[in-house]
Design a protein around this motif. Sequence first.
Motif, PDB file in Angstrom:
ATOM      1  N   SER A 117       0.816  -1.214   0.000  1.00 19.69           N
ATOM      2  CA  SER A 117       0.000   0.000   0.000  1.00 19.69           C
ATOM      3  C   SER A 117       0.848   1.261   0.000  1.00 19.69           C
ATOM      4  O   SER A 117       0.416   2.314  -0.474  1.00 19.69           O
ATOM      5  CB  SER A 117      -0.933  -0.008   1.222  1.00 19.69           C
ATOM      6  N   GLN A 129      -4.994  -9.424  -0.802  1.00 14.09           N
ATOM      7  CA  GLN A 129      -6.333  -9.135  -0.289  1.00 14.09           C
ATOM      8  C   GLN A 129      -6.286  -8.033   0.762  1.00 14.09           C
ATOM      9  O   GLN A 129      -7.096  -7.101   0.750  1.00 14.09           O
ATOM     10  CB  GLN A 129      -6.945 -10.395   0.321  1.00 14.09           C
ATOM     11  N   LEU A 148      -5.829  -4.406  -0.409  1.00 16.20           N
ATOM     12  CA  LEU A 148      -7.027  -3.740  -0.920  1.00 16.20           C
ATOM     13  C   LEU A 148      -7.700  -2.916   0.164  1.00 16.20           C
ATOM     14  O   LEU A 148      -8.274  -1.863  -0.110  1.00 16.20           O
ATOM     15  CB  LEU A 148      -8.019  -4.780  -1.471  1.00 16.20           C
ATOM     16  N   ARG A 149      -7.599  -3.380   1.399  1.00 17.64           N
ATOM     17  CA  ARG A 149      -8.203  -2.648   2.513  1.00 17.64           C
ATOM     18  C   ARG A 149      -7.393  -1.418   2.882  1.00 17.64           C
ATOM     19  O   ARG A 149      -7.942  -0.410   3.332  1.00 17.64           O
ATOM     20  CB  ARG A 149      -8.310  -3.563   3.738  1.00 17.64           C
ATOM     21  N   SER A 165      -5.317   0.342   0.854  1.00 18.04           N
ATOM     22  CA  SER A 165      -4.957   1.218  -0.256  1.00 18.04           C
ATOM     23  C   SER A 165      -6.197   1.857  -0.860  1.00 18.04           C
ATOM     24  O   SER A 165      -7.298   1.310  -0.804  1.00 18.04           O
ATOM     25  CB  SER A 165      -4.215   0.411  -1.330  1.00 18.04           C
ATOM     26  N   ALA A 166      -5.993   3.030  -1.450  1.00 21.79           N
ATOM     27  CA  ALA A 166      -7.098   3.691  -2.144  1.00 21.79           C
ATOM     28  C   ALA A 166      -7.420   2.966  -3.441  1.00 21.79           C
ATOM     29  O   ALA A 166      -8.501   3.143  -4.006  1.00 21.79           O
ATOM     30  CB  ALA A 166      -6.720   5.150  -2.437  1.00 21.79           C
ATOM     31  N   SER A 167      -6.490   2.141  -3.909  1.00 24.84           N
ATOM     32  CA  SER A 167      -6.713   1.391  -5.142  1.00 24.84           C
ATOM     33  C   SER A 167      -7.754   0.306  -4.928  1.00 24.84           C
ATOM     34  O   SER A 167      -7.866  -0.273  -3.847  1.00 24.84           O
ATOM     35  CB  SER A 167      -5.400   0.756  -5.615  1.00 24.84           C
ATOM     36  N   LYS A 168      -8.517   0.011  -5.965  1.00 22.73           N
ATOM     37  CA  LYS A 168      -9.532  -1.027  -5.893  1.00 22.73           C
ATOM     38  C   LYS A 168      -9.006  -2.365  -6.376  1.00 22.73           C
ATOM     39  O   LYS A 168      -9.752  -3.342  -6.476  1.00 22.73           O
ATOM     40  CB  LYS A 168     -10.746  -0.622  -6.722  1.00 22.73           C
ATOM     41  N   SER A 169      -7.700  -2.421  -6.696  1.00 26.22           N
ATOM     42  CA  SER A 169      -7.109  -3.665  -7.162  1.00 26.22           C
ATOM     43  C   SER A 169      -5.620  -3.675  -6.849  1.00 26.22           C
ATOM     44  O   SER A 169      -5.009  -2.634  -6.614  1.00 26.22           O
ATOM     45  CB  SER A 169      -7.329  -3.836  -8.673  1.00 26.22           C
ATOM     46  N   THR A 206      -8.724  -8.355  -7.267  1.00 24.48           N
ATOM     47  CA  THR A 206      -9.769  -7.465  -6.754  1.00 24.48           C
ATOM     48  C   THR A 206     -10.434  -8.102  -5.533  1.00 24.48           C
ATOM     49  O   THR A 206     -10.058  -9.194  -5.086  1.00 24.48           O
ATOM     50  CB  THR A 206     -10.828  -7.198  -7.833  1.00 24.48           C
ATOM     51  N   GLU A 207     -11.453  -7.428  -5.013  1.00 23.75           N
ATOM     52  CA  GLU A 207     -12.146  -7.920  -3.832  1.00 23.75           C
ATOM     53  C   GLU A 207     -12.812  -9.271  -4.061  1.00 23.75           C
ATOM     54  O   GLU A 207     -13.046 -10.027  -3.117  1.00 23.75           O
ATOM     55  CB  GLU A 207     -13.201  -6.890  -3.379  1.00 23.75           C
TER      56      GLU A 207
END
Length: 263
Positions: free
Chosen positions: A134, A165, A168-169, A171-175, A235-236
């Motif tokens: 991140s 995984q 993702l929590r 970071s501002a990134s969605k992937s 991704t999520e």
Amino acid sequence: MIARLRVGFVAFVLVAMTLTLWPLQAVAMRRGWPLRKRLPHLWHVVACFVAGVKVTVSGEPAAGRPLLIVSNHQSWSDIMVLGKVMPLCFIAKAEVETWPAFGLLARLQRTVFVEREARGRTGRHASEVATRLSEGDAMVLFAEGTTSDGNEVLPFRTALFGAAQMALRDSASKSVLVQPVAVAYTRANGLPLGRYHRPLAAWPGNVELSPHLLDFLREGAIDATVAFGEPILFTETSDRKAVARQSEASVRRLLAVALRARD
């Protein structure tokens, strides 16, 4: 005699360079300067040059972040070869931190140390890796968990893919980008290594380090290929085990192509 002089020269240069950069890197790490990422890269560039390791790059490293690089692993020299290509940080087994010389270099490289057999601590290790991802560090995971003979890829362990995984929590990134990479040792002194001579460069776990290190440096001319595969978008909704299997298959293909092209 020439081989001994070569080993002595390499050792002298690497020790002198380490002692020179060590204080600056320590301050840069403590104060969070961007220089802390560049100095290890410089060290690896010089180390490959004096050790006679020629690195050829196939494909391109992903430009996006967060980036988890997933590579095969066959030798201590993988660190040097990958580190020459771009600024990187590594994920290593905890015992490396206690190794003479190598432990110091790993700490100055800002390595994340993990206890692979301590299943109860996997979440904490993955969280630490996720934090670094991140923050923009490109992290290298040797997913086999041990070293191979350089001719094949061992089954990937999936636990630390969970770091993607967690990132993702944080970071501002969605992937998160997961990029498969293969390191292949192809030639020594201009001659193809072939399947039976590749252990000259590879360091399987049952081989003592010191004799292998000396044999490697005596050669004075080793060709290595770093092959970057297509990044996998994590991704999520991604399944870490499925991504691990996909990464393993990609690294196998990349290694096979690199070895066929150079042998």
